[in-house]
Design an enzyme around this catalytic site. Structure first.
Site, PDB file in Angstrom:
ATOM      1  N   GLY A 167       0.783  -1.231   0.000  1.00 30.91           N
ATOM      2  CA  GLY A 167       0.000   0.000   0.000  1.00 30.91           C
ATOM      3  C   GLY A 167       0.814   1.281   0.000  1.00 30.91           C
ATOM      4  N   SER A 168       2.028   1.245  -0.588  1.00 31.87           N
ATOM      5  CA  SER A 168       2.796   2.499  -0.621  1.00 31.87           C
ATOM      6  C   SER A 168       2.120   3.518  -1.544  1.00 31.87           C
ATOM      7  CB  SER A 168       4.250   2.250  -1.030  1.00 31.87           C
ATOM      8  OG  SER A 168       4.343   1.851  -2.368  1.00 31.87           O
ATOM      9  N   LEU A 205      -4.406  -7.009  -7.223  1.00 33.80           N
ATOM     10  CA  LEU A 205      -3.985  -8.058  -8.159  1.00 33.80           C
ATOM     11  C   LEU A 205      -5.098  -8.977  -8.642  1.00 33.80           C
ATOM     12  CD1 LEU A 205      -0.504  -8.843  -6.571  1.00 33.80           C
ATOM     13  CD2 LEU A 205      -1.081  -7.211  -8.379  1.00 33.80           C
ATOM     14  N   ASN A 264      -5.975   2.116 -12.952  1.00 30.46           N
ATOM     15  CA  ASN A 264      -4.992   1.161 -12.434  1.00 30.46           C
ATOM     16  C   ASN A 264      -3.601   1.728 -12.640  1.00 30.46           C
ATOM     17  OD1 ASN A 264      -3.921  -1.431 -11.540  1.00 30.46           O
ATOM     18  ND2 ASN A 264      -3.375  -1.812 -13.678  1.00 30.46           N
ATOM     19  N   HIS A 313       0.304   0.588 -13.188  1.00 30.94           N
ATOM     20  CA  HIS A 313       1.100  -0.589 -13.558  1.00 30.94           C
ATOM     21  C   HIS A 313       2.575  -0.152 -13.620  1.00 30.94           C
ATOM     22  CE1 HIS A 313       1.941  -4.497 -15.257  1.00 30.94           C
ATOM     23  NE2 HIS A 313       2.753  -3.898 -16.099  1.00 30.94           N
TER      24      HIS A 313
HETATM   25  C1  GAR Z   1       3.117  -1.239  -7.502  1.00 27.34           C
HETATM   26  O1  GAR Z   1       4.393  -1.244  -8.054  1.00 27.34           O
HETATM   27  C2  GAR Z   1       2.071  -1.323  -8.594  1.00 27.34           C
HETATM   28  O2  GAR Z   1       2.411  -0.625  -9.752  1.00 27.34           O
HETATM   29  C3  GAR Z   1       2.048  -2.814  -8.845  1.00 27.34           C
HETATM   30  O3  GAR Z   1       2.093  -3.389  -7.566  1.00 27.34           O
HETATM   31  C4  GAR Z   1       2.863  -2.532  -6.700  1.00 27.34           C
HETATM   32  C5  GAR Z   1       2.081  -2.269  -5.443  1.00 27.34           C
HETATM   33  O4  GAR Z   1       2.856  -1.562  -4.514  1.00 27.34           O
HETATM   34  N1  GAR Z   1       0.878  -3.203  -9.577  1.00 27.34           N
HETATM   35  C6  GAR Z   1       0.885  -4.159 -10.504  1.00 27.34           C
HETATM   36  O5  GAR Z   1       1.858  -4.814 -10.789  1.00 27.34           O
HETATM   37  C7  GAR Z   1      -0.465  -4.372 -11.199  1.00 27.34           C
HETATM   38  N2  GAR Z   1      -0.295  -5.073 -12.424  1.00 27.34           N
HETATM   39  P1  GAR Z   1       2.183  -0.865  -3.242  1.00 27.34           P
HETATM   40  O6  GAR Z   1       1.277  -1.913  -2.599  1.00 27.34           O
HETATM   41  O7  GAR Z   1       3.359  -0.536  -2.359  1.00 27.34           O
HETATM   42  O8  GAR Z   1       1.422   0.347  -3.702  1.00 27.34           O
END
Ligand code: GAR
Length: 202
Positions: free
Chosen positions: A12-13, A87, A104, A106
C-alpha cells in the site's frame, strides 16, 4: 469533492502516497474506503491508522463473487475506483458499472511488460532481463482486458545495465507515488476527456 475507493493487495505504498497528498492539500478528494483482497496486507494498517473504512475480502473466500461484493460496497458511494497494487481481475459487470471510472497503476511503460500474470517484481525482472534502457509506470483506465485500457499518463525512468529488479522497482515506485496522485487530481478537476483509446488532458 471526489470520493474514491482504493483497492490494494499488498504494502500500500501507493495508497500512502494518496493519503499524504490529501493531507498536504494537493488532492481535494476523500478516501471513502480501502478494500484488500488479501488478509494481512500492510496497506490495511495504513488505512486504519488514518481512520479510513477498510474491508478485507479474501479472494480465496470470495472467489468469483469478489467483484460483485466490491460493486455492492462501491456503487453510488464512490466516484472513482483506484487500483493501487490490486492483483485480482475485476468482472465485466463491475467494469461496465464504473466505465472510465476505474484506474490502475502498472509498473512499466504499457504495452511493454504487462498483461496476465505480469505484476509486481516480475515486471521489473522482465525489463532488466530484456535490457531495456527505459522503463517507468503507467496509469490507465480499466477495461475488460488485462492492462489494455486507454492510457491516461506515464512516467519514465532510466534503466542501467547493472540494475537488479529490486533496484529498478524502487526507482519506478518513486515515480508511481507522483503519477497516481497527479492523475487522481486531473480526474478530480475534470480535466480528462476520453475519445476511444485517446485520453486528452484539458
Ligand atoms: C506497484 O508497483 C504497482 O504498480 C504494482 O504493484 C505494486 C504495489 O505496490 N501493480 C501491478 O503490478 C499491477 N499489475 P504498493 O502496494 O506498495 O502500492
Amino acid at each position: 469533492m471526489l470520493k474514491i475507493a482504493v483497492l490494494i493487495s499488498g504494502g500500500g505504498s501507493n495508497l500512502q502516497a494518496i493519503i499524504d497528498k490529501i493531507e498536504s492539500g494537493y488532492l481535494n478528494c476523500s478516501i471513502e474506503m480501502v478494500i484488500s483482497d488479501r488478509e494481512g496486507a500492510y496497506g490495511i494498517e495504513r488505512a486504519r491508522k488514518k481512520g479510513i473504512k477498510t474491508y478485507v475480502l479474501d479472494r480465496k473466500v470470495y472467489g468469483a463473487e469478489l467483484s460483485k461484493k466490491i460493486l455492492s460496497l462501491t456503487e453510488e458511494k464512490v466516484d472513482l475506483i483506484v487500483l493501487a497494487g490490486f492483483l485480482s481481475i475485476l468482472d465485466k459487470e463491475l467494469i461496465c458499472s464504473f466505465r472510465n471510472r476505474i484506474i490502475n497503476i502498472h509498473p512499466s511503460l504499457i504495452p511493454s511488460f504487462c498483461g496476465p500474470r505480469m505484476y509486481g517484481i516480475k515486471v521489473h525482472e522482465k525489463a532488466v532481463e530484456y535490457g531495456v534502457k527505459y522503463s517507468g509506470c503507467t496509469v490507465h483506465f480499466v477495461d475488460e482486458g488485462t492492462d489494455t485500457g486507454a492510457i491516461i499518463s506515464q512516467r519514465i525512468v532510466e534503466v542501467y545495465p547493472e540494475d537488479t529488479a529490486e533496484i529498478l522497482q524502487k526507482r519506478v515506485l518513486e515515480e508511481e507515488h507522483k503519477l497516481l496522485p497527479e492523475v487522481i487530481r486531473l480526474i478530480a478537476e475534470k480535466r480528462i476527456k476520453v475519445e476511444g483509446r485517446k485520453v486528452f488532458i484539458l
